[in-house]
Design a protein around this motif. Sequence first.
Motif, PDB file in Angstrom:
ATOM      1  N   LEU A 241       0.827  -1.204   0.000  1.00  0.00           N
ATOM      2  CA  LEU A 241       0.000   0.000   0.000  1.00  0.00           C
ATOM      3  C   LEU A 241       0.864   1.257   0.000  1.00  0.00           C
ATOM      4  O   LEU A 241       0.576   2.220  -0.712  1.00  0.00           O
ATOM      5  N   LYS A 242       1.936   1.244   0.773  1.00  0.00           N
ATOM      6  CA  LYS A 242       2.810   2.405   0.848  1.00  0.00           C
ATOM      7  C   LYS A 242       3.482   2.660  -0.495  1.00  0.00           C
ATOM      8  O   LYS A 242       3.537   3.803  -0.962  1.00  0.00           O
ATOM      9  N   ASN A 243       3.984   1.611  -1.136  1.00  0.00           N
ATOM     10  CA  ASN A 243       4.642   1.770  -2.437  1.00  0.00           C
ATOM     11  C   ASN A 243       3.662   2.235  -3.509  1.00  0.00           C
ATOM     12  O   ASN A 243       4.051   2.924  -4.443  1.00  0.00           O
ATOM     13  N   ALA A 244       2.410   1.871  -3.377  1.00  0.00           N
ATOM     14  CA  ALA A 244       1.395   2.281  -4.349  1.00  0.00           C
ATOM     15  C   ALA A 244       0.853   3.675  -4.050  1.00  0.00           C
ATOM     16  O   ALA A 244       0.099   4.225  -4.841  1.00  0.00           O
ATOM     17  N   GLY A 245       1.243   4.229  -2.912  1.00  0.00           N
ATOM     18  CA  GLY A 245       0.777   5.566  -2.554  1.00  0.00           C
ATOM     19  C   GLY A 245      -0.657   5.590  -2.041  1.00  0.00           C
ATOM     20  O   GLY A 245      -1.319   6.620  -2.099  1.00  0.00           O
ATOM     21  N   ILE A 246      -1.128   4.459  -1.548  1.00  0.00           N
ATOM     22  CA  ILE A 246      -2.502   4.359  -1.048  1.00  0.00           C
ATOM     23  C   ILE A 246      -2.455   4.332   0.479  1.00  0.00           C
ATOM     24  O   ILE A 246      -1.808   3.472   1.065  1.00  0.00           O
ATOM     25  N   PRO A 247      -3.123   5.278   1.146  1.00  0.00           N
ATOM     26  CA  PRO A 247      -3.119   5.238   2.608  1.00  0.00           C
ATOM     27  C   PRO A 247      -3.971   4.089   3.143  1.00  0.00           C
ATOM     28  O   PRO A 247      -4.878   3.600   2.473  1.00  0.00           O
ATOM     29  N   HIS A 248      -3.658   3.671   4.352  1.00  0.00           N
ATOM     30  CA  HIS A 248      -4.422   2.615   5.012  1.00  0.00           C
ATOM     31  C   HIS A 248      -5.859   3.082   5.239  1.00  0.00           C
ATOM     32  O   HIS A 248      -6.108   4.276   5.404  1.00  0.00           O
ATOM     33  N   PRO A 249      -6.788   2.154   5.291  1.00  0.00           N
ATOM     34  CA  PRO A 249      -8.180   2.542   5.562  1.00  0.00           C
ATOM     35  C   PRO A 249      -8.339   3.294   6.877  1.00  0.00           C
ATOM     36  O   PRO A 249      -9.125   4.234   6.959  1.00  0.00           O
ATOM     37  N   TRP A 250      -7.589   2.907   7.913  1.00  0.00           N
ATOM     38  CA  TRP A 250      -7.738   3.606   9.191  1.00  0.00           C
ATOM     39  C   TRP A 250      -7.194   5.028   9.107  1.00  0.00           C
ATOM     40  O   TRP A 250      -7.671   5.917   9.814  1.00  0.00           O
ATOM     41  N   VAL A 251      -6.204   5.277   8.215  1.00  0.00           N
ATOM     42  CA  VAL A 251      -5.695   6.635   8.028  1.00  0.00           C
ATOM     43  C   VAL A 251      -6.757   7.492   7.343  1.00  0.00           C
ATOM     44  O   VAL A 251      -6.975   8.649   7.719  1.00  0.00           O
ATOM     45  N   LEU A 252      -7.422   6.919   6.347  1.00  0.00           N
ATOM     46  CA  LEU A 252      -8.515   7.641   5.681  1.00  0.00           C
ATOM     47  C   LEU A 252      -9.635   7.941   6.672  1.00  0.00           C
ATOM     48  O   LEU A 252     -10.218   9.033   6.658  1.00  0.00           O
ATOM     49  N   LEU A 253      -9.942   6.976   7.537  1.00  0.00           N
ATOM     50  CA  LEU A 253     -10.974   7.178   8.546  1.00  0.00           C
ATOM     51  C   LEU A 253     -10.574   8.297   9.511  1.00  0.00           C
ATOM     52  O   LEU A 253     -11.390   9.140   9.886  1.00  0.00           O
ATOM     53  N   ARG A 254      -9.302   8.327   9.867  1.00  0.00           N
ATOM     54  CA  ARG A 254      -8.809   9.375  10.764  1.00  0.00           C
ATOM     55  C   ARG A 254      -8.985  10.751  10.122  1.00  0.00           C
ATOM     56  O   ARG A 254      -9.391  11.716  10.784  1.00  0.00           O
ATOM     57  N   GLN A 255      -8.678  10.856   8.832  1.00  0.00           N
ATOM     58  CA  GLN A 255      -8.855  12.135   8.133  1.00  0.00           C
ATOM     59  C   GLN A 255     -10.324  12.540   8.094  1.00  0.00           C
ATOM     60  O   GLN A 255     -10.665  13.715   8.286  1.00  0.00           O
ATOM     61  N   THR A 256     -11.187  11.558   7.859  1.00  0.00           N
ATOM     62  CA  THR A 256     -12.627  11.829   7.839  1.00  0.00           C
ATOM     63  C   THR A 256     -13.109  12.312   9.213  1.00  0.00           C
ATOM     64  O   THR A 256     -13.917  13.247   9.306  1.00  0.00           O
ATOM     65  N   ILE A 257     -12.611  11.674  10.269  1.00  0.00           N
ATOM     66  CA  ILE A 257     -12.998  12.061  11.634  1.00  0.00           C
ATOM     67  C   ILE A 257     -12.532  13.489  11.926  1.00  0.00           C
ATOM     68  O   ILE A 257     -13.282  14.291  12.485  1.00  0.00           O
ATOM     69  N   LEU A 258     -11.303  13.809  11.541  1.00  0.00           N
ATOM     70  CA  LEU A 258     -10.782  15.151  11.787  1.00  0.00           C
ATOM     71  C   LEU A 258     -11.634  16.203  11.073  1.00  0.00           C
ATOM     72  O   LEU A 258     -11.968  17.250  11.657  1.00  0.00           O
ATOM     73  N   GLU A 259     -12.015  15.927   9.837  1.00  0.00           N
ATOM     74  CA  GLU A 259     -12.879  16.861   9.102  1.00  0.00           C
ATOM     75  C   GLU A 259     -14.235  17.008   9.795  1.00  0.00           C
ATOM     76  O   GLU A 259     -14.769  18.123   9.909  1.00  0.00           O
ATOM     77  N   ALA A 260     -14.788  15.909  10.280  1.00  0.00           N
ATOM     78  CA  ALA A 260     -16.077  15.968  10.983  1.00  0.00           C
ATOM     79  C   ALA A 260     -15.944  16.757  12.279  1.00  0.00           C
ATOM     80  O   ALA A 260     -16.855  17.512  12.654  1.00  0.00           O
ATOM     81  N   MET A 261     -14.817  16.601  12.964  1.00  0.00           N
ATOM     82  CA  MET A 261     -14.598  17.353  14.201  1.00  0.00           C
ATOM     83  C   MET A 261     -14.518  18.855  13.903  1.00  0.00           C
ATOM     84  O   MET A 261     -15.079  19.669  14.640  1.00  0.00           O
ATOM     85  N   GLU A 262     -13.823  19.211  12.826  1.00  0.00           N
ATOM     86  CA  GLU A 262     -13.722  20.630  12.460  1.00  0.00           C
ATOM     87  C   GLU A 262     -15.094  21.189  12.087  1.00  0.00           C
ATOM     88  O   GLU A 262     -15.428  22.328  12.454  1.00  0.00           O
ATOM     89  N   ASP A 263     -15.909  20.408  11.381  1.00  0.00           N
ATOM     90  CA  ASP A 263     -17.275  20.843  11.042  1.00  0.00           C
ATOM     91  C   ASP A 263     -18.109  21.051  12.315  1.00  0.00           C
ATOM     92  O   ASP A 263     -18.878  22.010  12.413  1.00  0.00           O
ATOM     93  N   THR A 264     -17.934  20.172  13.268  1.00  0.00           N
ATOM     94  CA  THR A 264     -18.689  20.273  14.523  1.00  0.00           C
ATOM     95  C   THR A 264     -18.291  21.525  15.300  1.00  0.00           C
ATOM     96  O   THR A 264     -19.148  22.215  15.873  1.00  0.00           O
ATOM     97  N   VAL A 265     -16.997  21.837  15.316  1.00  0.00           N
ATOM     98  CA  VAL A 265     -16.537  23.046  16.015  1.00  0.00           C
ATOM     99  C   VAL A 265     -17.112  24.291  15.339  1.00  0.00           C
ATOM    100  O   VAL A 265     -17.545  25.239  16.022  1.00  0.00           O
ATOM    101  N   ARG A 266     -17.137  24.304  14.016  1.00  0.00           N
ATOM    102  CA  ARG A 266     -17.736  25.447  13.312  1.00  0.00           C
ATOM    103  C   ARG A 266     -19.216  25.592  13.678  1.00  0.00           C
ATOM    104  O   ARG A 266     -19.715  26.695  13.886  1.00  0.00           O
TER     105      ARG A 266
END
Length: 163
Positions: free
Chosen positions: A86-111
């Motif tokens: 996955l790293k050599n293909a430049g594809i992040p792990h599913p849990w990394v994508l989930l973490r990014q999604t959570i961070l975006e949701a947290m920022e939306d909630t703060v707004r």
Amino acid sequence: MFKRNKTAGRPDPSERLEPGPEPRAHIPLPADLFVDHDAAVAGQAQLKHWLDEAYEEFEKRGGPQSLPGYGKPLVIPTGDVMNTILKNAGIPHPWVLLRQTILEAMEDTVRLMDRKPDDAEIDRQLADINRRIVQMNVEAPSLTLHRRKVTRDTIREQIEKWR
């Protein structure tokens, strides 16, 4: 050859069929008879000639010194093979994508909290964020990557830790 006994399904030795020709034994021929030695020698000589030409061409283009990474130590991946692929293909792990999604949701909630602090939608979003955090903690490969659940009071602090 025997006739089959109708009751037991086994051959009955007392009743023989008429004699037939016995099957002939198969005699394998030596492998040398199937190989054309002259063609095999010519093929090997042609392969050796082709390899010599390829190596000479490689040397003309600079040899091993022209390869990227020449003189640098080899990096041998350790651990999970799938992580390396996955790293050599430049594809992040599913849990990394989930973490990014959570961070975006947290920022939306703060707004939303800044615009409408008493909105009931904030509690629904926090519950959804916490459900996703639990899922991410299950998928993350190490305890050091686990994150705490958030509340109205801790969400801003957690966003800073997540960045």
